[in-house]
Design a protein around this motif. Structure first.
Motif, PDB file in Angstrom:
ATOM      1  N   VAL A 198      16.165   5.887  15.178  1.00  0.00           N
ATOM      2  CA  VAL A 198      17.435   6.729  15.591  1.00  0.00           C
ATOM      3  C   VAL A 198      18.111   7.237  14.229  1.00  0.00           C
ATOM      4  O   VAL A 198      18.863   8.330  14.459  1.00  0.00           O
ATOM      5  CB  VAL A 198      18.084   5.617  16.236  1.00  0.00           C
ATOM      6  CG1 VAL A 198      19.600   6.051  16.577  1.00  0.00           C
ATOM      7  CG2 VAL A 198      17.580   5.319  17.783  1.00  0.00           C
ATOM      8  N   GLU A 199      17.928   6.461  13.072  1.00  0.00           N
ATOM      9  CA  GLU A 199      18.697   7.016  11.927  1.00  0.00           C
ATOM     10  C   GLU A 199      18.017   8.326  11.607  1.00  0.00           C
ATOM     11  O   GLU A 199      18.810   9.267  10.808  1.00  0.00           O
ATOM     12  CB  GLU A 199      18.496   6.053  10.923  1.00  0.00           C
ATOM     13  CG  GLU A 199      19.412   4.728  11.260  1.00  0.00           C
ATOM     14  CD  GLU A 199      20.942   5.092  11.387  1.00  0.00           C
ATOM     15  OE1 GLU A 199      21.450   5.958  10.819  1.00  0.00           O
ATOM     16  OE2 GLU A 199      21.560   4.075  11.991  1.00  0.00           O
ATOM     17  N   ARG A 201      25.784   3.977  21.210  1.00  0.00           N
ATOM     18  CA  ARG A 201      24.597   4.949  21.130  1.00  0.00           C
ATOM     19  C   ARG A 201      23.705   4.607  22.092  1.00  0.00           C
ATOM     20  O   ARG A 201      22.684   5.203  22.263  1.00  0.00           O
ATOM     21  CB  ARG A 201      23.678   4.816  19.666  1.00  0.00           C
ATOM     22  CG  ARG A 201      24.571   5.646  18.706  1.00  0.00           C
ATOM     23  CD  ARG A 201      24.128   5.842  17.285  1.00  0.00           C
ATOM     24  NE  ARG A 201      23.852   4.246  16.656  1.00  0.00           N
ATOM     25  CZ  ARG A 201      23.280   4.401  15.390  1.00  0.00           C
ATOM     26  NH1 ARG A 201      22.875   5.274  14.763  1.00  0.00           N
ATOM     27  NH2 ARG A 201      23.070   3.117  14.926  1.00  0.00           N
ATOM     28  N   VAL A 202      23.816   3.309  22.970  1.00  0.00           N
ATOM     29  CA  VAL A 202      22.869   2.712  23.729  1.00  0.00           C
ATOM     30  C   VAL A 202      23.465   3.307  25.160  1.00  0.00           C
ATOM     31  O   VAL A 202      24.727   2.867  25.733  1.00  0.00           O
ATOM     32  CB  VAL A 202      22.874   1.330  23.796  1.00  0.00           C
ATOM     33  CG1 VAL A 202      21.892   0.626  24.839  1.00  0.00           C
ATOM     34  CG2 VAL A 202      22.205   1.031  22.404  1.00  0.00           C
ATOM     35  N   GLY A 203      22.708   3.900  25.962  1.00  0.00           N
ATOM     36  CA  GLY A 203      23.183   3.831  27.587  1.00  0.00           C
ATOM     37  C   GLY A 203      21.971   3.172  28.366  1.00  0.00           C
ATOM     38  O   GLY A 203      21.115   2.712  27.970  1.00  0.00           O
ATOM     39  N   LEU A 204      22.441   3.093  29.630  1.00  0.00           N
ATOM     40  CA  LEU A 204      21.742   2.348  30.695  1.00  0.00           C
ATOM     41  C   LEU A 204      21.825   2.887  31.771  1.00  0.00           C
ATOM     42  O   LEU A 204      22.758   3.696  32.427  1.00  0.00           O
ATOM     43  CB  LEU A 204      22.435   1.032  30.968  1.00  0.00           C
ATOM     44  CG  LEU A 204      22.113   0.298  32.047  1.00  0.00           C
ATOM     45  CD1 LEU A 204      20.623  -0.412  31.775  1.00  0.00           C
ATOM     46  CD2 LEU A 204      22.853  -1.173  32.255  1.00  0.00           C
ATOM     47  N   VAL A 205      20.495   3.050  32.622  1.00  0.00           N
ATOM     48  CA  VAL A 205      20.110   3.669  33.973  1.00  0.00           C
ATOM     49  C   VAL A 205      18.934   2.658  34.621  1.00  0.00           C
ATOM     50  O   VAL A 205      18.145   2.290  34.152  1.00  0.00           O
ATOM     51  CB  VAL A 205      19.915   5.023  33.681  1.00  0.00           C
ATOM     52  CG1 VAL A 205      18.488   5.074  33.199  1.00  0.00           C
ATOM     53  CG2 VAL A 205      19.674   5.769  35.148  1.00  0.00           C
ATOM     54  N   THR A 249      24.040   9.809  23.523  1.00  0.00           N
ATOM     55  CA  THR A 249      23.486   8.510  23.407  1.00  0.00           C
ATOM     56  C   THR A 249      22.062   8.503  22.886  1.00  0.00           C
ATOM     57  O   THR A 249      21.293   9.522  23.143  1.00  0.00           O
ATOM     58  CB  THR A 249      23.374   7.689  24.737  1.00  0.00           C
ATOM     59  OG1 THR A 249      22.605   8.158  25.858  1.00  0.00           O
ATOM     60  CG2 THR A 249      24.805   7.315  25.067  1.00  0.00           C
ATOM     61  N   GLN A 250      21.484   7.741  21.860  1.00  0.00           N
ATOM     62  CA  GLN A 250      20.256   7.948  21.407  1.00  0.00           C
ATOM     63  C   GLN A 250      19.202   6.994  21.773  1.00  0.00           C
ATOM     64  O   GLN A 250      18.030   7.366  21.830  1.00  0.00           O
ATOM     65  CB  GLN A 250      20.290   7.775  19.751  1.00  0.00           C
ATOM     66  CG  GLN A 250      21.152   8.880  19.255  1.00  0.00           C
ATOM     67  CD  GLN A 250      22.757   9.003  19.297  1.00  0.00           C
ATOM     68  OE1 GLN A 250      23.151   7.746  19.214  1.00  0.00           O
ATOM     69  NE2 GLN A 250      23.033   9.933  19.845  1.00  0.00           N
ATOM     70  N   ILE A 251      19.706   5.986  22.691  1.00  0.00           N
ATOM     71  CA  ILE A 251      18.632   5.025  23.074  1.00  0.00           C
ATOM     72  C   ILE A 251      19.109   4.817  24.573  1.00  0.00           C
ATOM     73  O   ILE A 251      20.539   4.624  25.206  1.00  0.00           O
ATOM     74  CB  ILE A 251      18.953   3.582  22.572  1.00  0.00           C
ATOM     75  CG1 ILE A 251      18.664   3.534  20.921  1.00  0.00           C
ATOM     76  CG2 ILE A 251      17.856   2.581  23.173  1.00  0.00           C
ATOM     77  CD1 ILE A 251      18.986   2.617  20.198  1.00  0.00           C
ATOM     78  N   LEU A 252      18.204   5.088  25.594  1.00  0.00           N
ATOM     79  CA  LEU A 252      18.531   4.838  27.319  1.00  0.00           C
ATOM     80  C   LEU A 252      17.618   3.952  27.633  1.00  0.00           C
ATOM     81  O   LEU A 252      16.224   3.891  27.564  1.00  0.00           O
ATOM     82  CB  LEU A 252      17.943   5.945  27.735  1.00  0.00           C
ATOM     83  CG  LEU A 252      18.330   6.012  29.245  1.00  0.00           C
ATOM     84  CD1 LEU A 252      19.955   5.957  29.621  1.00  0.00           C
ATOM     85  CD2 LEU A 252      17.673   7.191  29.861  1.00  0.00           C
ATOM     86  N   VAL A 253      18.292   2.699  27.887  1.00  0.00           N
ATOM     87  CA  VAL A 253      17.634   1.427  28.452  1.00  0.00           C
ATOM     88  C   VAL A 253      17.670   1.796  29.907  1.00  0.00           C
ATOM     89  O   VAL A 253      18.476   2.102  30.510  1.00  0.00           O
ATOM     90  CB  VAL A 253      18.535   0.094  28.277  1.00  0.00           C
ATOM     91  CG1 VAL A 253      17.900  -1.045  28.711  1.00  0.00           C
ATOM     92  CG2 VAL A 253      18.633  -0.097  26.759  1.00  0.00           C
ATOM     93  N   ALA A 254      16.470   1.453  30.360  1.00  0.00           N
ATOM     94  CA  ALA A 254      16.158   1.877  31.747  1.00  0.00           C
ATOM     95  C   ALA A 254      15.134   0.986  32.668  1.00  0.00           C
ATOM     96  O   ALA A 254      14.159   0.502  31.880  1.00  0.00           O
ATOM     97  CB  ALA A 254      15.599   3.576  32.075  1.00  0.00           C
ATOM     98  N   THR A 255      15.349   1.120  33.949  1.00  0.00           N
ATOM     99  CA  THR A 255      14.148   0.478  34.693  1.00  0.00           C
ATOM    100  C   THR A 255      13.443   1.885  34.946  1.00  0.00           C
ATOM    101  O   THR A 255      13.304   2.807  34.495  1.00  0.00           O
ATOM    102  CB  THR A 255      14.665  -0.295  36.075  1.00  0.00           C
ATOM    103  OG1 THR A 255      15.488   0.781  36.591  1.00  0.00           O
ATOM    104  CG2 THR A 255      15.697  -1.368  35.707  1.00  0.00           C
ATOM    105  N   THR A 256      12.305   1.585  35.740  1.00  0.00           N
ATOM    106  CA  THR A 256      11.110   2.527  36.096  1.00  0.00           C
ATOM    107  C   THR A 256      12.031   3.595  37.045  1.00  0.00           C
ATOM    108  O   THR A 256      11.107   4.639  37.407  1.00  0.00           O
ATOM    109  CB  THR A 256      10.028   2.175  36.782  1.00  0.00           C
ATOM    110  OG1 THR A 256      10.585   1.239  38.051  1.00  0.00           O
ATOM    111  CG2 THR A 256       9.214   0.850  36.015  1.00  0.00           C
ATOM    112  N   VAL A 257      13.170   3.792  37.141  1.00  0.00           N
ATOM    113  CA  VAL A 257      13.931   4.894  37.598  1.00  0.00           C
ATOM    114  C   VAL A 257      13.579   6.104  36.999  1.00  0.00           C
ATOM    115  O   VAL A 257      13.511   7.120  37.452  1.00  0.00           O
ATOM    116  CB  VAL A 257      15.369   4.661  38.027  1.00  0.00           C
ATOM    117  CG1 VAL A 257      16.112   4.906  36.476  1.00  0.00           C
ATOM    118  CG2 VAL A 257      16.037   5.701  38.729  1.00  0.00           C
TER     119      VAL A 257
END
Length: 687
Positions: free
Chosen positions: A466-467, A504-508, A529-537
């Protein structure tokens, strides 16, 4: 209408004896709602019982059947200590019959002291002694003959015992009628198969009866092939509108690269089909990133050039909006009106879209299931494109086709490479085009497998990425923490990453509202946002070229095809990409093979073939969640061995033996209803 002869089999499970609310719940969890569901819930294995009159250490680990006489009870005042019945065989050898639970009344009643009983269960060593924990049968000795030497074992759910399942299966079998034979006589004689009803009874009695099980698998595959053949026959009878555009819109496209040979070949095949009066039914298979969207756009522009409208259907709102933006970008500067319609669109926006479709001012509509709705009327629909084909059943995909006065041409696409046998099984009514080349510029993806115990190192590597200006996906399998699973939940992972990376962390995830999901995706796509935490969506279609790292947590819990789909979210820009698979510590043989193959290859078609071997057809295609009729009896091995003779037999019935109106055809009609392949056929023939 379903033939009356099948009605007893299609009765609700409440018609069976002994099923109340408590038993209905575990049956429901197994998807067993009717007698036929129980009849087709075949045993998964069996127990071979050793019938003996003497206890022997040589039988430890085996299930035995023996006459024993209870001689003593050993109970304890402690609530956790099991209740033991000491019982002796006729030679004086003793075994401890062990029951866990506070209530000792039941085993005392079943095993009164001094009264011989036939007892069956698994013999175990307990120190220097022998024990049998919770025997599966306790009967008077004269009833021992009712217990078979080989006993079927079923897939169960909590609250359902194997004995109960066997009883229900016997009741369901009693409802199964003798049915007329639908298999071609010479094939039946050659294979030596029993009749349908006999085969069903034999498999429940002896799960190792390969001949009977193969007969049932053949019946299921034959029903599917016959249904698809009738679909195809029906579609050929339908009148469509030949579409031949003049090429003016396609010539105006400004593409950043030349189409691949595979894209040009597929476009030519589609254009050739669309020029015919018979409506096109074509499946476009392409690996992740192979350029299916461009091929679909060429077909849609061909439609618009001919003065017709096109519709593109996606399985999720995220994907529909992405297709909408992609098509608008690709057609920038062209005189083409593109609109979107999803379940979220309400009020004046929705009304304007509906009016534009009805008056013909909208050329191409992109949307979700909302474009099926009755209120959605097209002026002149010429082509329907359905993305992620395996998410829609045969009946669903034809609802859209019925939106036109004359049947529109139908192009269905999937990014899940499908093995040949499954293509024939599920999409046998379609012609197939395959994109087996990658467009120039697609970056290779390095796949690394790491133990989840090295999580701190992974987070440090993510920080460096990310940096350096990169973006990353972090995929988790669950939405919320679960007491029954050690998989990290997306919400918990996002929270822990925010402690280090902040905003910088998003969630879906799938339970978020559409507006929230779109906002999270848009923020990630715009690099806010630079990091997207997600399920298999994010499994299908999400496209962020700057993201060159994907971390998949609990990777050993995913199937190969799904891992491959998720990996395809990266490698879309100009940077080399990495897919990091975090695994648990206790890997089974299948999980180990799966992760090794992911490291070894990026070839989706090879991965699909291996996934079929490891998991089975329904899971490869996603049909267990999608509503498409999955195979209940036939295994991948059955499909590979039986698909060709079943297709040939269905052809013989249609071409030589008089179709469904002949005597064999009437029997085959019953077979279609038995395996529930009648709904799609009825819809298609009615369309």
């Amino acid at each position: 209408m379903r033939p009356d002869i099948l009605n007893p089999l299609f009765a609700e499970i409440s018609a069976l004896k002994g099923i109340g609310p408590a038993l209905a719940r575990p049956l429901e969890r197994l998807g067993l709602a009717r007698a036929i569901d129980i009849a087709f819930h075949l045993p998964v294995s069996w127990v071979d019982r050793v019938l003996t009159d003497e206890l022997d250490m040589a039988h430890v680990g085996r299930v035995i059947g023996i006459v024993l006489t209870p001689v003593d009870y050993r109970a304890s005042s402690g609530g956790r200590t099991p209740f033991r019945v000491q019982a002796a065989d006729r030679h004086g050898n003793v075994v401890s019959l062990t029951y866990f639970g506070k209530n000792s009344g039941w085993p005392r009643k079943m095993l009164p002291l001094g009264e011989p009983k036939f007892v069956s269960g698994k013999l175990e060593a307990y120190g220097d002694s022998l024990q049998m924990v919770h025997p599966d049968h306790v009967l008077p000795p004269e009833e021992a003959a009712t217990i078979p030497a080989r006993e079927s074992v079923y897939g169960l759910s909590e609250g359902l015992t194997n004995n109960r399942m066997r009883d229900l299966a016997a009741q369901a079998l009693a409802r199964a009628p003798d049915l007329p034979e639908w298999i071609e006589p010479s094939l039946l004689a050659q294979k030596g198969w029993p009749g349908w009803r006999e085969a069903l009874g034999r498999v429940h009695a002896d799960p190792a009866d390969a001949l009977a099980r193969t007969r049932l698998a053949y019946d299921e595959i034959f029903a599917g092939q016959l249904a698809l053949m009738l679909v195809r026959q029906s579609s050929r009878r339908r009148r469509g509108v030949p579409i031949a555009g003049d090429g003016r819109l396609r010539a105006m496209l400004k593409l950043p690269f030349a189409p691949t040979g595979a894209q040009r070949r597929a476009s030519a095949e589609i254009e050739g089909d669309m020029a015919q009066a018979t409506p096109m039914l074509r499946l476009l298979q392409g690996d992740v990133g192979s350029g299916k969207t461009l091929v679909a756009l060429m077909a849609l522009l061909n439609t618009v050039e001919a003065g017709m409208q096109g519709a593109m259907l996606a399985p999720t709102e995220i994907l529909a909006r992405q297709h909408y933006e992609t098509l608008r970008k690709m057609t920038s500067g062209l005189p083409v009106e593109i609109a979107i319609l999803t379940g979220r669109d309400k009020g004046k926006v929705r009304e304007a879209t509906l009016m534009g479709l009805a008056d013909g001012s909208i050329d191409i509509l992109v949307g979700t299931h909302a474009i099926f709705q009755e209120a959605v009327q097209y002026k002149r629909l010429g082509l329907a494109v359905i993305d992620e084909q395996h998410r829609f059943g045969v009946a669903q995909r034809m609802l859209l086709a019925n939106k036109a006065e004359r049947s529109p041409h139908l192009l269905v696409m999937t990014a899940t490479p499908i093995p040949r046998t499954l293509t024939l099984t599920y999409y046998g009514e379609m012609e197939v085009s395959r994109l087996d080349e990658m467009p120039p510029g697609r970056q290779p993806i390095q796949t690394i497998v790491m133990a989840a115990t090295r999580l701190d190192e992974v987070v440090d590597a993510l920080a460096r990425h990310v940096e350096g200006g990169g973006q990353a996906y972090w995929v988790c399998p669950l939405v919320e923490e679960s007491e029954t699973s050690d998989q990290a939940a997306a919400e918990a992972r996002a929270e822990s990453l925010r402690e280090r990376f902040g905003a910088r962390v998003g969630l879906v995830h799938g339970r978020m509202k559409g507006v929230e999901k779109d906002a999270a995706m848009e923020a990630f796509a715009a690099n806010r946002t630079q990091i997207l935490v997600a399920t298999t969506v994010i499994e299908v279609g999400v496209d962020v070229p700057n993201s060159s790292l994907i971390i998949i947590e609990g990777a050993d819990r995913f199937g190969l095809a799904q891992l491959h789909q998720l990996r395809g979210r990266v490698g879309r820009g100009d940077k080399p990409s990495v897919c990091l698979l975090l695994r648990g510590n206790a890997l089974g043989e299948t999980s180990r093979a799966r992760l090794a193959l992911m490291r070894e290859t990026n070839d989706g078609f090879r991965i699909a073939e291996e996934d079929l071997k490891l998991r089975g057809a329904g899971e490869v295609l996603g049909t267990r969640q999608s509503g498409e009729a999955a195979l209940k009896i036939a295994t991948p091995e059955h499909v590979g061995a039986l698909i060709d003779p079943a297709r040939d037999d269905a052809h013989l019935l249609i071409d030589r033996d008089g179709g469904l109106d002949s005597a064999r055809g009437q029997a085959a009609r019953v077979c279609l209803y038995l395996f529930e392949r009648d709904a799609a056929v009825g819809l298609l023939r009615g369309g």
